[in-house]
Design a protein around this motif. Structure first.
Motif, short mmCIF file in Angstrom:
data_model
loop_
_atom_site.label_atom_id
_atom_site.label_comp_id
_atom_site.label_asym_id
_atom_site.label_seq_id
_atom_site.Cartn_x
_atom_site.Cartn_y
_atom_site.Cartn_z
N ALA A 1 0.82 -1.21 0.00
CA ALA A 1 0.00 0.00 0.00
C ALA A 1 0.85 1.26 0.00
N ASN A 2 1.96 1.25 0.70
CA ASN A 2 2.77 2.46 0.81
C ASN A 2 4.07 2.36 0.03
N ALA A 3 4.01 1.70 -1.10
CA ALA A 3 5.24 1.52 -1.89
C ALA A 3 5.80 2.85 -2.37
N GLU A 4 4.92 3.78 -2.83
CA GLU A 4 5.42 5.06 -3.33
C GLU A 4 6.05 5.88 -2.22
N LEU A 5 5.42 5.82 -1.02
CA LEU A 5 5.99 6.57 0.09
C LEU A 5 7.37 6.03 0.47
N LEU A 6 7.49 4.74 0.54
CA LEU A 6 8.79 4.16 0.90
C LEU A 6 9.83 4.45 -0.18
N LYS A 7 9.43 4.42 -1.43
CA LYS A 7 10.38 4.73 -2.50
C LYS A 7 10.83 6.18 -2.40
N TYR A 8 9.88 7.05 -2.09
CA TYR A 8 10.26 8.46 -1.94
C TYR A 8 11.23 8.65 -0.78
N LEU A 9 10.97 7.98 0.33
CA LEU A 9 11.87 8.09 1.47
C LEU A 9 13.24 7.52 1.15
N ASP A 10 13.28 6.44 0.42
CA ASP A 10 14.58 5.88 0.03
C ASP A 10 15.34 6.86 -0.87
N ASP A 11 14.63 7.43 -1.84
CA ASP A 11 15.30 8.40 -2.71
C ASP A 11 15.79 9.60 -1.91
N LEU A 12 14.97 10.04 -0.97
CA LEU A 12 15.37 11.19 -0.16
C LEU A 12 16.58 10.85 0.69
N ARG A 13 16.64 9.63 1.22
CA ARG A 13 17.77 9.22 2.03
C ARG A 13 19.04 9.13 1.17
N GLU A 14 18.90 8.64 -0.05
CA GLU A 14 20.06 8.56 -0.92
C GLU A 14 20.58 9.95 -1.28
N LYS A 15 19.67 10.89 -1.47
CA LYS A 15 20.12 12.26 -1.77
C LYS A 15 20.85 12.86 -0.57
N ASP A 16 20.30 12.60 0.61
CA ASP A 16 20.98 13.12 1.80
C ASP A 16 22.36 12.53 1.94
N GLN A 17 22.49 11.25 1.68
CA GLN A 17 23.79 10.62 1.81
C GLN A 17 24.77 11.11 0.75
N ALA A 18 24.29 11.40 -0.42
CA ALA A 18 25.15 11.86 -1.50
C ALA A 18 25.46 13.36 -1.41
N GLY A 19 24.79 14.04 -0.50
CA GLY A 19 25.04 15.47 -0.33
C GLY A 19 24.50 16.30 -1.47
N GLN A 20 23.44 15.88 -2.11
CA GLN A 20 22.92 16.59 -3.27
C GLN A 20 21.73 17.47 -2.93
#
Length: 1677
Positions: free
Chosen positions: A462-481
C-alpha cells in the motif's frame, strides 16, 4: 464448609458431630448467661461505675503541612449507664480521655513514598483447629479446608520503616490477611504386585529366593511409608557334592584420570630435541627435498591434535583388586590365587570441559521498520568454542542466543503495509446462474435480469510510493545533493506526487485482512418490448399538408398508439401510422352527430317532413374545430322523413349502421354496412299509408371504398454511434464517467434507413407515403470512452530455493513472475499484451552450500608410561592396551577448509577423536584385517567368503593356528533379494484428474464451473518387504507406490420442472381477477443438485398474477325485433296482443364495434337483452309510441325518496276520441335494485414478475384497481371514474427475486507435504474453501472440503539401542565393571511401537545420532556385579506411568507424579542384616491419569475364607491406596461381601455396622455406609454406671450384649431410617429442645434484669458478646 469438592463422605461426620454436641452447647449457654447475670448485679452495687466517659470517632486529620504535623480531634462526654448524657463533673476527671492527638496528614505525593508490604503466606492451618466446638472429621476426603495468614503492614519505601496503616489506606485498601487453602489428605505408598519368585540363589545347599515389587505412587502429604519391596524365602536345592567356594576376587572402580608427574617435562624435551635435529638435517637438503619435507610436516600437523580447539592429554587410571569372603569381609590375596590378575592400569584421556568465548555484540535487528502493530523482530549473538570437551568433560552450551527487538534510532522508515486490490468487474453474465435444465434450452441469447460478475483479487504494497520516496530522499541526503539551505522547497512529505498507476502485485499471504468479494450479483436491464394499441378507424380523406393544398393528392390515415414504451425509445416500435391515397381531400369536414325529430312540412301534424342533421366541424384528426373552417364544404342536407297519420302504417327509426364488413375495397371485395327498421303498427285498411314490404325495412350502403393499397414508413435499426464531424470541439472533449459504467466522452450521430413500404408488396418510392409522419434518419448519441488495457507491473521474481541432489550438486530450477489485467480494453482502446507470465532459470551455485566433518588418520597407539607399568605382573614395555587420537576438521562439500563452527551448526555430530587400541605382545596372535566378501554368483543360493591371514611370528605359533579360536575365513549365504509387494491402508478419496491449475499465488480469481464430477481415480499405497519382512523402498518391487482404481464421483442433478403452462383465462370477465400458470415436478434433485422450489401436495408450483378484463370486451348484440305475431283469432285488423322475437348474440367488441360471435358465457348474463317480448300491437287509429328510452340515473345516495324515469314520444297520433298512453314512466330508486353505489377495489400485490428472459433480479409487483358496485359486482371502471373518486394507490412497485447462486468453491490447493516423512500412515491433503456461498435455490456447497491420498511408503530409519549387555568384570567374579550396548540402524514402518529389523548403518547416515529425541548417546555405563553371597540393590525399575494425585469425584487435582524404585536382592540368609536400604525416587510429570482404588473380594478355590485385595480403576491389583479396611473373621456368608468401613457380616448373612455406628441403606436395600451415632447413657439404680440398651434397626430381637469394661446398658438412638433420611422424632426432639432453651434464656433474663445500660459500656468492660446461632440448612440442627 460448603466447598464444591466436598462429597457426601466428607460432610457426613460434620452433621453427626453437630447432633452429638447438642447437649453440651445448651449447657454452656446456660453457664454464660448465669455469669453475665452475676456481673451485672456486681456493677449495680458499685456506685462509682454509674457514670462513665463516652468518646466519638476521631475526625479527619487537619493541618497546613503534609506529614506528621497534623492534628485530629474527637468528642468526649459523660454518660449515665442508662444511656443519657450528664454533666462532665459527674465523671472522674482523672480518667477523662484526650480529645486531641497528633496525626499524619496524607497528601497525594505520599503515594510514591509509602506502600503495603506483603508477607509470605504461612502454612495452611485446618479450619477445625481454629473453630470452637468443631470436631475434626474422622475421615479425610480429598482434602481438608484450611486458612493461611500473612503479615501486611504499611512501610516507608526508602528504608522499609513501619508507618501507620492509615497512610497506605488513604490510597489503597489494606490487602487481605487471610485466604482459603486446602490441606491434601495423606496419601499412602502404593505398590505393584509381586513378581514371580526367582530361582534359588544356590544350586546346592541353603539359599534364598526373592520376589520383588515396585513403587507405583510414592507416599505423599504424610502418608504411610512404602512397605518392603522384596520378600525373601529360603530354599534348598540339595546337598552340595563338595565344599562351597568361600572367596572371590572383587575389582573396584577405576580412579580419576591423572597425568604422570614427569610426563610434561619429558615430552617437551623430546619435542625440542626433535625440532633441532630436523632443522639441522633440513639444512643439508636440497630445495626440492625441503619442499617435500615441508608438505609432509603440514600433513602430519593436520593429523596431529595440535588444533587450538583440542588439548588432549593422555593420562592413566588405576583400580583396586581385593579378595572377598562370602560374608562380606576382606581376605588375603593369596586365597584368591587361582584367578588371573585383572588389568589395574590403563590409559585415559584427561577430561576437559568445554570452554567458550564471551558473547559477541548483538547483531542488527531483523525488523528494520517502525510498526507497533507488527510482530517484533529478533537479533542474535554468538560465541566461539575455545576448548572442545574432551573425555568426560562437560558438553558445550548453545553457541547462539536471540532476543526480540525493535529498531532504534532516528530515520527508521515505516514498515510496508499491504492491502487488497481488485481488477474491474467482468461483464454481467446471466448464464452462470442457470440450472442444468435452463442450459439445455440451447438458445441462451437475450438473457437479462439478475446475473453474476467476477473479478480477480490480488495483494499489493500500500505504501510503496511513500517508501520509495523516502529511500530516494535518504540517498540524496547521503550523496550530499540536497539544497535545502540555498533554495526553499516544499516540505518533503507534502511534495509527494503519486501517479495513478497500478501497483505491483505481491504474494497473497502478505495481506492479512479479509479477502474482498470476488463475485457479486449484478443486473442486466431487460429490454422492454414495444406494445401498441389496435389500429384506429380510417380518418377522412385529407391533404397531406393543409397549408399547401395545391396538390390534389390526399390520404386517409389510421393510427395506433404506444401502450408500453420500449427500451431505447419509441424508435424501436413498429410503424404507428398507415395511409391510403384518396381523391378529393379535405382538411376540414362536417361530421354527423345525430338527427333531430321528424318535423312535418307546412306545420301539419302528420305527413311528409324532414329531419335536420346535428353537425360539428372536425379536422383530419377528428378534432372539433371552428365551424367556420367547414364553410367550404357543403353541409349535409336534411333527411326526408314522414310522421304517420292516425290510419298510416308506423315504422320504427332506423338502427345505427353496422360495422363495415371490409377495411378496404378492391375489384372483388367491397365493404358494406347495413341498418334496419321494423313495423310498429299497421295501417287501418283503406285511406291509410300502407306498410312497406320486408325488403324496404333493410338498407345497405358501401363503406371503406378506398383501395386496399396501404402505405407506411418502415425504419431499419440504428447504426453505430459515430463521430459527428460537424460537432464542436467542446463536445469532443467534454465527458464524464458514470459510477463504474461506460462513460460518455463526446456526442456522436446515429443513422438509420427509412423507406416507404406498401403492405404485402414491399418498398415503393417515397412519394407514395405522406411526408408528415416520416421518421427521422439521424439522431444524436453519446460516444463511449475508449478504454485502454490496464495491467499491473510484473511482480518480483519468485524466490530461488536451493535444491541439491544426492551428490551435492545444485539442481537447476526456474523462477517466474506474473502480471494481472486490471481493465480489459473496449471501444477501440489499446489491446492487452499476450505475455502475462515470464519464466527464467535461477542462478544456482555450482556446489551446494554445506559442511561436513573430515577425519584424519589415527595417531600411534599410546600406552601408559612404562615406569608406571613396570611393576605390574605380566606387563611388557611395548605392548598392551593403549589410547589413540586423531584430528577432525571442518570442510565444505567441495572439500575446501571451513570454520569449525559451521560444522557444529550445520553438520552431523562430530566424530570421535579418541579410541582405545591394543598393541599386540609377542605372545599375541596377529592377523590381517578381513578382506572384502567375494562376489556372489547367484542370489539366495550361492555363498560368499572373506579371508584373513596370520602375520609375522604368529604364523609359527601353535595356538594361533587354532582355527576355532582364530578363524581365517568366514562364509555366509549370498543376500537374498526377494521382495513382495502388498497393499496397505485404506483407499483414498476419489480424485478427479487434475486438469485445472491451482490457485494463483498472486491473484485469486473465481473460475467458472470447475469439474466436480465424473470419472476419477482412488489410490491405495503399496508397501514392499524383503525376505526378512523388512520394509524397503517400493522401487525394489517395481512399483511406483500406488494401486490405482477407477471411481466415479456422481454429478449433481438439479431439480427439474416442466415448462410453464399457458396462462389461464382471467378469472373475471369484468374487472380484476387472477390468472394462473403452473409447473410440475419432472425429476427430484440428487447428489447435491439445486433444490426444488416449494411444491404443493401434488408436486406442482404455481404462479398467480392479477389480471384486468375490460368490461366492454364482450358485449351483447341484439338483432332487430321480428314482425309481430298477433295471437288474436280475428286477424283482420292485424292488431292486439302479440309477440316479438329477436336474436341476441355475445360478440367480441373492438374499436370498430362488435366483430365476431363468441361463447355466451363470456358476456355478463345480467346485461343480456330480452330475446322475446309480449306486448299489444296498436290497432289502426290507436296512438303509437316509440320504444321506451333508457332509464335516467338515480341520484346518489340511493334513497327511496329519489326516483328515476324514462320517456317515449308519439309516433302516430290517435284518431279522435282515443288517447295516448303516458309518455313517461317513473319508479323509486332502490339500493342494489336499480340504484348502486360504486367504489374502487385494490387487489393484493402479485408475485414479483420478471422479464421472460430473466432468471432473477429486479422485477415488478403489480396490483389492479377495479370498480365494484355496491352489490359486489365488478363493473366498468368508468362508473367510478365518473364519480371522481380519489385514487391514492401505487399500482406498481419494484421488487427483487433472489438469484439462485450456486455455491462456488475455490480450486483445489496443491497437495500438501506428506504428514509423515516415512512409514505407512503418511497422507497428503489438499483443500478448498467456499469462495461464494449458495443463495436462494442455488446448488448447495459440497460437504467435501478436503481430500487425501496416501503418500508413497518409505522406510523409517532410526537409531536404536540394543539391550544392555551383562555387567562385565574382566576375568573375575564380581566388582565394579561396565556394561555396553550398541547403536544400530533399524528400519520401521512407523506403525505402532514395533521396530523392524536392523539394516546397514549407511541407511541412517543422513540422520543425526539420537534415540527417541535424546542426542546424548550413551553406549556404556558403570555397573556392579555382586559377589557371591552379597546382598545388593537391583537396577532401577522403569518409570511408572504418570499418576494424578486427585479426587476423581470432587475434581481436585494436586499435580501428577511418576516414580521408580530399586529393590533389594539377597543371596545368603546370613547376610540379610547387611542388606542396603531400598530406594525410590519420584519426579513430577504432565497429564497424569486419575485413578480410584476399591476393595475386591472373591472366594478362594481351596478355602472357605474369601481373598480381599485392593484394585486400581485401571484393573491393576495394588497394595495401598484403598481406604482402611478391617476384614471380618468370616465374610463368606454375605453376598456381596461387606467391604464398607466399620461393617461386618452378621450371623443372619446381612451386612451390619459395628457398635457405635448405624446402618445407612441405599435405595436397593444394600448397605451404603456406617454412620456414627450419638450415645445417651442412662444411669440405673443397680450401679454407679448406667445400663446400656441396644436398639437395632435390622434385627431388634437379637439379645443385648454387654460391652466389656462397662456396667449397665447403652441405648443407641438411631436418627436415620432404613431409607437414609432423618426420622420424625429427631425433628420433634430438636423443636422441643429449642423451645426449652428459649424458655430458660427468657427466665434468666427476667431474673437478672437491672437498669438499662448502653451496649457500648458492656463492650468496653469486655463483656461476653451474645452468642449467635446460625442455621445452615442442615437437617441435624
Amino acid at each position: 464448609m460448603g466447598r464444591g469438592w466436598r462429597g457426601a463422605a466428607g460432610t457426613l461426620p460434620i452433621r453427626t458431630g453437630g447432633s452429638r454436641y447438642l447437649s453440651v452447647t445448651l449447657l454452656l449457654l446456660l453457664l454464660l448467661l448465669l455469669r453475665g447475670c452475676r456481673e451485672a448485679a456486681a456493677q449495680a452495687d458499685d456506685g462509682k461505675s454509674v457514670y462513665f466517659w463516652e468518646t466519638g470517632p476521631w475526625g479527619r486529620c487537619m493541618g497546613s503541612d503534609c506529614g506528621p504535623g497534623g492534628s485530629q480531634s474527637r468528642a468526649v462526654w459523660c454518660a449515665h449507664v442508662d444511656g443519657w448524657t450528664t454533666l462532665h463533673t459527674n465523671c472522674d476527671q482523672v480518667q477523662r480521655p484526650s480529645n486531641q492527638r497528633n496525626c499524619f496528614r496524607v497528601c497525594d505525593w505520599h503515594k510514591d513514598l509509602y506502600d503495603w508490604e506483603l508477607g509470605a503466606w504461612n502454612a495452611c492451618v485446618p479450619v477445625s483447629a481454629r473453630t470452637l466446638w468443631t470436631s475434626r472429621p474422622f475421615a479425610c476426603s480429598g482434602g481438608e479446608e484450611g486458612i493461611q495468614t500473612r503479615e501486611v503492614s504499611c512501610i516507608l519505601k526508602a528504608d522499609a520503616s513501619p508507618a501507620e496503616d492509615a497512610i497506605c489506606e488513604y490510597f489503597e485498601l489494606k490487602p487481605r490477611l487471610e485466604q482459603d487453602c486446602l490441606i491434601p489428605c495423606p496419601r499412602d505408598c502404593v505398590l505393584s504386585e509381586y513378581s514371580p519368585w526367582t530361582s534359588c540363589s544356590k544350586t546346592c545347599g541353603m539359599g534364598l529366593r526373592n520376589r520383588v515389587r515396585s513403587v507405583l505412587v510414592p507416599p505423599l502429604f504424610g502418608g504411610a511409608a512404602c512397605l518392603n519391596l522384596t520378600e525373601f524365602q529360603s530354599c534348598k536345592s540339595g546337598r552340595c557334592a563338595g565344599p562351597e567356594g568361600m572367596y572371590s576376587l572383587r575389582v573396584g572402580p577405576w580412579s580419576a584420570c591423572a597425568l604422570p608427574q614427569t610426563r610434561t617435562a619429558r615430552q617437551a624435551k623430546r619435542r625440542k630435541g626433535k625440532g633441532q635435529g630436523l632443522r639441522e638435517r633440513a639444512g643439508v637438503k636440497d630445495p626440492e627435498t625441503r619442499e617435500l619435507i615441508q608438505k609432509k610436516r603440514t600433513r602430519n600437523r593436520l593429523n596431529r591434535q595440535e588444533s587450538p580447539f583440542w588439548d588432549i592429554q593422555v593420562g592413566y587410571q588405576t583400580r583396586e583388586v581385593i579378595c572377598m569372603h562370602r560374608n562380606g569381609s576382606a581376605a588375603g590375596r593369596n586365597l584368591c590365587a587361582p584367578w588371573d590378575p585383572p588389568l589395574t592400569l590403563r590409559p585415559c584421556v584427561l577430561p576437559k570441559d568445554c570452554q567458550l568465548s564471551d558473547w559477541a555484540e548483538w547483531g542488527p535487528c531483523s525488523k528494520t521498520c517502525l510498526d507497533p502493530a507488527s510482530p517484533a523482530g529478533s537479533r542474535a549473538r554468538s560465541r566461539q568454542v575455545i576448548q572442545f570437551p574432551v573425555g568426560e568433560g562437560a558438553e558445550c552450551p548453545p553457541l547462539e542466543d536471540s532476543e526480540s527487538c525493535e529498531p532504534q534510532g532516528e530515520g527508521v522508515p515505516p514498515c510496508s503495509t499491504y492491502t487488497w486490490r481488485s481488477t474491474e468487474w467482468s461483464d454481467c453474465r446471466v448464464d452462470s446462474l442457470l440450472g442444468q435444465q435452463d442450459r439445455r434450452r440451447g438458445n441462451l441469447t437475450g438473457l437479462c435480469g439478475g446475473g453474476l460478475q467476477t473479478r480477480e483479487v490480488y495483494c499489493v504494497q500500500a505504501n510503496a510510493e511513500l517508501l520509495k520516496y523516502l529511500d530516494d530522499l535518504r540517498e540524496k541526503d547521503q550523496a550530499g545533493q540536497t539544497q535545502r539551505q540555498q533554495k526553499p522547497s516544499v516540505p518533503p512529505l507534502l511534495s509527494i506526487t503519486f501517479q495513478i498507476t497500478a501497483s505491483r502485485p505481491v504474494e497473497n499471504k502478505m495481506c492479512k485482512g479479509p479477502i474482498p468479494n470476488r463475485s457479486q450479483l449484478c443486473q442486466i436491464p431487460c429490454p422492454i418490448d414495444c406494445e401498441v394499441s389496435p389500429w384506429g378507424a380510417w380518418g377522412p380523406c385529407t391533404f397531406e399538408n393543409c397549408d399547401d393544398q395545391a396538390a390534389k393528392k390526399g390520404f386517409k390515415l389510421r393510427r395506433r398508439r404506444i401502450i408500453n414504451e420500449p427500451t431505447g425509445g419509441p424508435g424501436n416500435c413498429p410503424h404507428l401510422v398507415e395511409a391510403v391515397p384518396c381523391d378529393e381531400p379535405r382538411c376540414y369536414a362536417w361530421r354527423l352527430v345525430g338527427l333531430e325529430r321528424c318535423a312535418p312540412d307546412d306545420g301539419t301534424p302528420c305527413g311528409a317532413g324532414a329531419q335536420l342533421a346535428l353537425l360539428r366541424c372536425v379536422n383530419g384528426n377528428e378534432e372539433e374545430v371552428d365551424r367556420n373552417l367547414c364553410t367550404s364544404s357543403p353541409a349535409p342536407e336534411p333527411v326526408p322523413c314522414e310522421v304517420p297519420c292516425s290510419r298510416d302504417c308506423v315504422l320504427s327509426d332506423w338502427t345505427s349502421w353496422s360495422t363495415c364488413s371490409q377495411t378496404c375495397s378492391s375489384k372483388t371485395i367491397e365493404g358494406k354496412q347495413t341498418r334496419t327498421r321494423s313495423i310498429l303498427a299497421y295501417n287501418a285498411g283503406e285511406g291509410g299509408a300502407v306498410c312497406p314490404n320486408s325488403s324496404s325495412l333493410l338498407e345497405v350502403r358501401n363503406c371503406n371504398e378506398h383501395a386496399c393499397t396501404v402505405y407506411h414508413w418502415q425504419t431499419g435499426p440504428w447504426g453505430p454511434c459515430a463521430e459527428d464531424p460537424s460537432a464542436s470541439a467542446l463536445n469532443t472533449s467534454a465527458g464524464f464517467r458514470a459510477g463504474g459504467g461506460q462513460g460518455s466522452c463526446s456526442v456522436g450521430m446515429q443513422t438509420r434507413k427509412v423507406m416507404c413500404v406498401r403492405v404485402n408488396v414491399g418498398q415503393v418510392p417515397p412519394k407514395k407515403c405522406p411526408d408528415g409522419p416520416r421518421p427521422s434518419t439521424v439522431r444524436p448519441c453519446e460516444l463511449p470512452c475508449k478504454k485502454d488495457c490496464i495491467m499491473t507491473p510484473f511482480s518480483d521474481w519468485t524466490a530461488c530455493p536451493l535444491t541439491c541432489d544426492a551428490a551435492g550438486n545444485a539442481v537447476k530450477i526456474k523462477q517466474s513472475r506474473k502480471r494481472l489485467i486490471i481493465q480489459q480494453p473496449s471501444n477501440g482502446g489499446q489491446e492487452c499484451p499476450e505475455v502475462l507470465e515470464e519464466e527464467r532459470d535461477c542462478e544456482a551455485p555450482k556446489v551446494c552450500p554445506g559442511f561436513r566433518w573430515k577425519t584424519h588418520k589415527w595417531r600411534k597407539c599410546q600406552l601408559v608410561p612404562w615406569f608406571l607399568r613396570q611393576d605390574r605382573p605380566g606387563a611388557q614395555e611395548t605392548c598392551g592396551p593403549g589410547l589413540q587420537t586423531r584430528a577432525v576438521s571442518c570442510r565444505q562439500l567441495d572439500g575446501t577448509q571451513a570454520d569449525i563452527g559451521e560444522c557444529l551448526n550445520f553438520a552431523a555430530a562430530m566424530p570421535a577423536i579418541t579410541q582405545r587400541c591394543q598393541l599386540p605382545c609377542q605372545d599375541d596372535c596377529q592377523l590381517t584385517n578381513w578382506s572384502k566378501f567375494s562376489s556372489c554368483t547367484a542370489d539366495c543360493v550361492g555363498v560368499r567368503t572373506r579371508k584373513r591371514a596370520l602375520i609375522g611370528r604368529s604364523k609359527k605359533k601353535d595356538k594361533c593356528k587354532n582355527t576355532q579360536m582364530y578363524p581365517l575365513s568366514e562364509t555366509q549365504y549370498c543376500p537374498c533379494d526377494k521382495y513382495n509387494a502388498q497393499p496397505v491402508g485404506n483407499w483414498s478419496d476419489c480424485i478427479l484428474s487434475e486438469g485445472g491449475r491451482a490457485e494463483s499465488v498472486l491473484g485469486m480469481k473465481v473460475q467458472g464451473d470447475v469439474k466436480e464430477c465424473g470419472q476419477g481415480y482412488r489410490y491405495q499405497a503399496m508397501v514392499c518387504y524383503d525376505q526378512d519382512n523388512r520394509l524397503v523402498e517400493t522401487s525394489r518391487c517395481n512399483s511406483h507406490g500406488y494401486i490405482e482404481e477407477a471411481c466415479i464421483i456422481p454429478c449433481p442433478s438439479d431439480c427439474k420442472l416442466s415448462e410453464w403452462s399457458n396462462w389461464s383465462r382471467c378469472s373475471k370477465s369484468c374487472g380484476s381477477g387472477v390468472k394462473v400458470r403452473s409447473k410440475w415436478l419432472r425429476e427430484k434433485p440428487y447428489n447435491g443438485g439445486r433444490p426444488c422450489p416449494k411444491l404443493d401436495h401434488i408436486n406442482q408450483v404455481y404462479e398467480v398474477v392479477p389480471c384486468q378484463s375490460d368490461c366492454n370486451q364482450y358485449v351483447w348484440v341484439a338483432e332487430p325485433w321480428s314482425v309481430w305475431k298477433v295471437s288474436n283469432v280475428d286477424l283482420k285488423e292485424n292488431c292486439g296482443e302479440g309477440v316479438q322475437t329477436r336474436k341476441v348474440r355475445c360478440m367480441l367488441n373492438t374499436i370498430d364495434g362488435p366483430s365476431e360471435s363468441v361463447e355466451d358465457y363470456l358476456c355478463d348474463p345480467e346485461l343480456m337483452p330480452l330475446g322475446a317480448r309480449e306486448s299489444r300491437l296498436p290497432c289502426p287509429e290507436d296512438c303509437v309510441l316509440n320504444d321506451w328510452g333508457p332509464w335516467s340515473r338515480c341520484d346518489l345516495p340511493c334513497i327511496r325518496s329519489n326516483s328515476r324515469e324514462r320517456t317515449a314520444y308519439t309516433l302516430r297520433p290517435p284518431s279522435v276520441g282515443r288517447q295516448c298512453p303516458d309518455t313517461s314512466d317513473k319508479e323509486p330508486c332502490s339500493l342494489n335494485l336499480n340504484c348502486f353505489n360504486y367504489f374502487y377495489n385494490i387487489t393484493d400485490w402479485s408475485t414479483c414478475q420478471l422479464s421472460p428472459n430473466a432468471v432473477c433480479g429486479s422485477g415488478i409487483k403489480t396490483r389492479m384497481l377495479d370498480c365494484v358496485r355496491s352489490d359486489g359486482k365488478s363493473v366498468d371502471i368508468k362508473f367510478c371514474d365518473e364519480l371522481n373518486l380519489e385514487k391514492t394507490w401505487q399500482m406498481n412497485i419494484s421488487c427483487v427475486v433472489e438469484c439462485p447462486v450456486n455455491c462456488q468453491m475455490s480450486e483445489w490447493s496443491p497437495w500438501s507435504a506428506c504428514s509423515q516423512t516415512c512409514g505407512l500412515d503418511g497422507k497428503m491433503w489438499r483443500r478448498r474453501s467456499v469462495v461464494r456461498a449458495s443463495q436462494g435455490d442455488g446448488r448447495p456447497c459440497p460437504s467435501q472440503t478436503q481430500q487425501w491420498k496416501p503418500c508413497p511408503v518409505r522406510p523409517c530409519y532410526l537409531w536404536q539401542y540394543s539391550d544392555w549387555s551383562e555387567c562385565r568384570v574382566e576375568s573375575v567374579v564380581c566388582g565394579d565393571g561396565e556394561r555396553y550396548r550398541n547403536l544400530s540402524c533399524f528400519v520401521s514402518d512407523a506403525d505402532g511401537d514395533a521396530v523392524g529389523g536392523s539394516v546397514d548403518e549407511e541407511l541412517c547416515g543422513g540422520l543425526e545420532p539420537a534415540v527417541n529425541g535424546d542426542k546424548r548417546i550413551s553406549l556404556k555405563e558403570a555397573c556392579t556385579l555382586p559377589c557371591p553371597g552379597e546382598c545388593y540393590l537391583m537396577e532401577w525399575s522403569d518409570w511408572s506411568s504418570c499418576v494424578s494425585i486427585c479426587v476423581k469425584a470432587a475434581g481436585v487435582d494436586f499435580g501428577s507424579v511418576r516414580v521408580r524404585s530399586r529393590a533389594v536382592l539377597a543371596q545368603e540368609p546370613e547376610n540379610l542384616q547387611l542388606c542396603p536400604d531400598q530406594e525410590w525416587e519420584s519426579q513430577p510429570c504432565e497429564e497424569g491419569e486419575c485413578y480410584e482404588y476399591k476393595w475386591l473380594s472373591a472366594g478362594r478355590l481351596n478355602s472357605t475364607r474369601p481373598a480381599v485385595w485392593c484394585q486400581r480403576s485401571d484393573g491393576l491389583n495394588v497394595t495401598g491406596g484403598c481406604p482402611p479396611l478391617s476384614p471380618p473373621e468370616d465374610n463368606d456368608a454375605c453376598d456381596p461381601p461387606c467391604l464398607k468401613t466399620k461393617s461386618f457380616c452378621s450371623e443372619a448373612a446381612a451386612c451390619m455396622c459395628e457398635e457405635g455406628f448405624t446402618e445407612v441403606l441405599s435405595p436397593s436395600g444394600q448397605l451404603d455406609q456406617c454412620a456414627p451415632i450419638p450415645v445417651l447413657e442412662i444411669p440405673t439404680a443397680g450401679g454407679k454406671k448406667g445400663d446400656v440398651k441396644t436398639s437395632r434397626a435390622i434385627n431388634p430381637t437379637l439379645p443385648a450384649t454387654v460391652q466389656p469394661g462397662r456396667s449397665g446398658r447403652t441405648w443407641y438412638l438411631q436418627p436415620y431410617g432404613p431409607d437414609g433420611k432423618l426420622k420424625m422424632w429427631v425433628y420433634g426432639v430438636a423443636a422441643g429442645a429449642f423451645v426449652l432453651l428459649i424458655f430458660i434464656v427468657s427466665m434468666i433474663y427476667l431474673a437478672c434484669k437491672k437498669p438499662k445500660r448502653p451496649q457500648r459500656q458492656r463492650q468496653q468492660n469486655n463483656r461476653l458478646k451474645p452468642l449467635t446461632l446460625a442455621y445452615d440448612g442442615d437437617t441435624d440442627m
